[in-house]
Design an enzyme around this catalytic site. Structure first.
Site, PDB file in Angstrom:
ATOM      1  N   ALA A 127       0.783  -1.232   0.000  1.00  0.00           N
ATOM      2  CA  ALA A 127       0.000   0.000   0.000  1.00  0.00           C
ATOM      3  C   ALA A 127       0.818   1.286   0.000  1.00  0.00           C
ATOM      4  O   ALA A 127       0.331   2.325  -0.456  1.00  0.00           O
ATOM      5  CB  ALA A 127      -0.930   0.004   1.220  1.00  0.00           C
ATOM      6  N   ALA A 128       2.043   1.251   0.542  1.00  0.00           N
ATOM      7  CA  ALA A 128       2.838   2.490   0.653  1.00  0.00           C
ATOM      8  C   ALA A 128       3.234   2.995  -0.747  1.00  0.00           C
ATOM      9  O   ALA A 128       3.435   2.175  -1.648  1.00  0.00           O
ATOM     10  CB  ALA A 128       4.082   2.205   1.483  1.00  0.00           C
ATOM     11  N   GLY A 159       0.735   5.252  -0.260  1.00  0.00           N
ATOM     12  CA  GLY A 159      -0.626   5.560   0.156  1.00  0.00           C
ATOM     13  C   GLY A 159      -1.555   6.155  -0.881  1.00  0.00           C
ATOM     14  O   GLY A 159      -2.680   6.533  -0.556  1.00  0.00           O
ATOM     15  N   GLY A 160      -1.109   6.245  -2.126  1.00  0.00           N
ATOM     16  CA  GLY A 160      -1.962   6.831  -3.163  1.00  0.00           C
ATOM     17  C   GLY A 160      -3.292   6.119  -3.318  1.00  0.00           C
ATOM     18  O   GLY A 160      -4.351   6.751  -3.409  1.00  0.00           O
ATOM     19  N   LYS A 161      -3.243   4.789  -3.327  1.00  0.00           N
ATOM     20  CA  LYS A 161      -4.474   4.027  -3.546  1.00  0.00           C
ATOM     21  C   LYS A 161      -5.262   3.846  -2.244  1.00  0.00           C
ATOM     22  O   LYS A 161      -6.490   3.808  -2.263  1.00  0.00           O
ATOM     23  CB  LYS A 161      -4.149   2.698  -4.217  1.00  0.00           C
ATOM     24  N   ARG A 211       8.760   3.377   3.816  1.00  0.00           N
ATOM     25  CA  ARG A 211       7.616   3.773   2.977  1.00  0.00           C
ATOM     26  C   ARG A 211       6.318   3.756   3.793  1.00  0.00           C
ATOM     27  O   ARG A 211       5.396   4.521   3.517  1.00  0.00           O
ATOM     28  CB  ARG A 211       7.517   2.840   1.764  1.00  0.00           C
ATOM     29  N   ASP A 227       4.556  -8.957   5.587  1.00  0.00           N
ATOM     30  CA  ASP A 227       4.787  -9.640   4.314  1.00  0.00           C
ATOM     31  C   ASP A 227       3.748 -10.750   4.231  1.00  0.00           C
ATOM     32  O   ASP A 227       3.889 -11.795   4.874  1.00  0.00           O
ATOM     33  CB  ASP A 227       6.205 -10.204   4.267  1.00  0.00           C
ATOM     34  N   CYS A 250       1.933  -1.233 -12.788  1.00  0.00           N
ATOM     35  CA  CYS A 250       2.290  -0.137 -13.711  1.00  0.00           C
ATOM     36  C   CYS A 250       3.382  -0.641 -14.650  1.00  0.00           C
ATOM     37  O   CYS A 250       4.452  -0.056 -14.761  1.00  0.00           O
ATOM     38  CB  CYS A 250       2.728   1.105 -12.941  1.00  0.00           C
TER      39      CYS A 250
END
Length: 431
Positions: free
Chosen positions: A253-254, A256-258, A281, A302, A373
């Site tokens: 997740a880091a 944190g954009g999503k 992060r 993890d 991406c």
């Protein structure tokens, strides 16, 4: 140091580890916004067109770039970039760059001056056209590793347009944080501040900011009214289609954009758990969550190992997996030079392990949105097939956009040259 000296130093540091951002940030701390923007333009531009610049310099100088002193080599690169790709008057670019080289390596300045005079009149397109091999010729013109060009020609019909799209400087998009404001109210703030902008054509929560602007001068910066995000990144959260009160897991997740996008879509009412393996992060994630104004569970975990997360628990999972990031090369041009096939294969193994773990954590009837991406089929389509092989069922996207991306069954790809966003792959599954 003047701006060109700093750009040369950034490129000298870049050569050692093929990283750009840390060196740029370290060496431009004291600069004002205008000078910082110029240094970013000529340093990242030189990295973006590295292969073409070196080809042109070697043709005009008759000497191999590798044999030059690092200051001379990189001085010539920023000079060639200015001459080929900016509006800086040629002799101003030459004189200023020679002066910068003189301060860093006095002996090399004369050579840079002599080669620079030849570069002013050098027609790189004409010279590149003489390269006999099509792949090498295209790789040189667009400045990519030849192995990348060969792969993408195999993968995509419009591969040359893709290369062109990856070379364009990306626009600046911001996503509105609906926990704290609305697109309508935020538009009023931008107008009042005389900031030029336009709404995204199909994502109402996004605005494109026009022109060069200091991010901290945008209204609501400190208050967390917006998040800088490419539409392709936001689209992962949109396609997940999260709802208030749902238990949602954001894996990797880091920063944190999503996570913040999911919270914004659900106005802070979803029960979000965000996990990542990187402690530094994760600090960024915590800060972005705090700034956005919502609460969620943040864990250093993890999930491919023993995890504290309960099985068959989450309604929806977003797995935006670590990947080769070839889809964001326009944003990170150093990505042209620090990738290889082994990295892609390594990433695919990790992605498969994450997909396997996500299957255990998703509740029956729940949904997984997998995204990367990356332009690589191994990290996209091949992993979508793997997900089905371990029990996931292909699903339909809840949200569809007319004429956006290339949709095939339960998968979708978007591209810089066709969708004006980063290159992303998405796949939606049900358990």
């Amino acid at each position: 140091m003047n701006t060109r000296e700093i750009a040369i130093k950034i490129l000298c540091s870049f050569e050692k580890d093929l990283k750009l951002k840390p060196h740029f940030e370290r060496l431009t701390k004291q600069l004002n916004f205008r000078d910082k923007s110029f240094v970013r333009e000529i340093s990242s531009g030189s990295v973006r067109f590295l292969k073409l610049l070196d080809f042109s310099i070697e043709k005009t100088s008759g000497k191999k770039q590798k044999k030059q002193k690092d200051v001379v080599r990189n001085g010539l690169r920023i000079l060639a970039y200015q001459l080929f790709f900016t509006a800086v008057p040629p002799y101003a670019a030459l004189n200023e760059t020679v002066e910068a080289v003189k301060k860093l390596n006095r002996k090399g300045a004369g050579f840079v001056n002599a080669v620079g005079k030849k570069l002013i009149h050098f027609d790189y397109r004409k010279e590149v056209a003489k390269i006999p091999d099509e792949m090498e010729r295209t790789a040189t013109l667009f400045s990519f590793e030849t192995w990348m060009v060969r792969r993408w020609k195999r993968f995509y019909e419009d591969w040359e347009k893709l290369l062109e799209g990856l070379n364009k400087t990306p626009p600046l998009f911001i996503r509105i944080n609906r926990i704290k404001t609305t697109p309508e109210n935020f538009a009023k703030l931008l107008k009042a501040a005389d900031i030029e902008f336009e709404p995204h054509p199909f994502l109402p929560d996004m605005f494109r900011i026009k022109g060069r602007i200091n991010i901290s001068s945008i209204p609501g910066y400190r208050e967390g009214f917006f998040y800088i995000q490419d539409p392709a990144s936001f689209l992962a959260a949109v396609l997940l289609n999260p709802a208030p009160e749902e238990k949602i897991l954001d894996i990797a997740a880091a920063p944190g954009g999503k996570t913040t996008a999911i919270a914004s879509i659900t106005k802070g009412k979803a029960k979000i758990t965000a996990v990542d393996v990187n402690e530094n992060r994760l600090k960024l994630l915590k800060e972005n969550v705090r700034k956005a104004g919502f609460r969620c569970k943040i864990l250093l975990e993890d999930i491919t190992q023993t995890t504290s997360l309960p099985e068959n628990h989450f309604d929806r999972i977003l797995l935006d997996a670590p990947c080769s990031a070839t889809g964001v090369i326009r944003r990170h041009p150093e990505g042209k030079w620090n990738k290889n096939i082994n990295l892609i294969k390594h990433n695919q193994k990790l992605q498969k392990a994450l997909i396997t773990s996500a299957y255990k954590l998703l509740k029956p009837g729940g949904r997984l949105l997998y995204s990367v991406c990356s332009l690589e089929k191994e990290e996209g389509e091949e992993n979508a097939k793997y997900a089905v092989s371990i029990g996931f069922k292909p699903a339909q996207f809840d949200i569809k956009f007319e004429g956006v991306g290339k949709v095939y069954k339960n998968t979708m790809r978007v591209f810089p040259h066709t969708d004006n966003m980063d290159g992303f792959f998405y796949a939606i599954f049900e358990k």
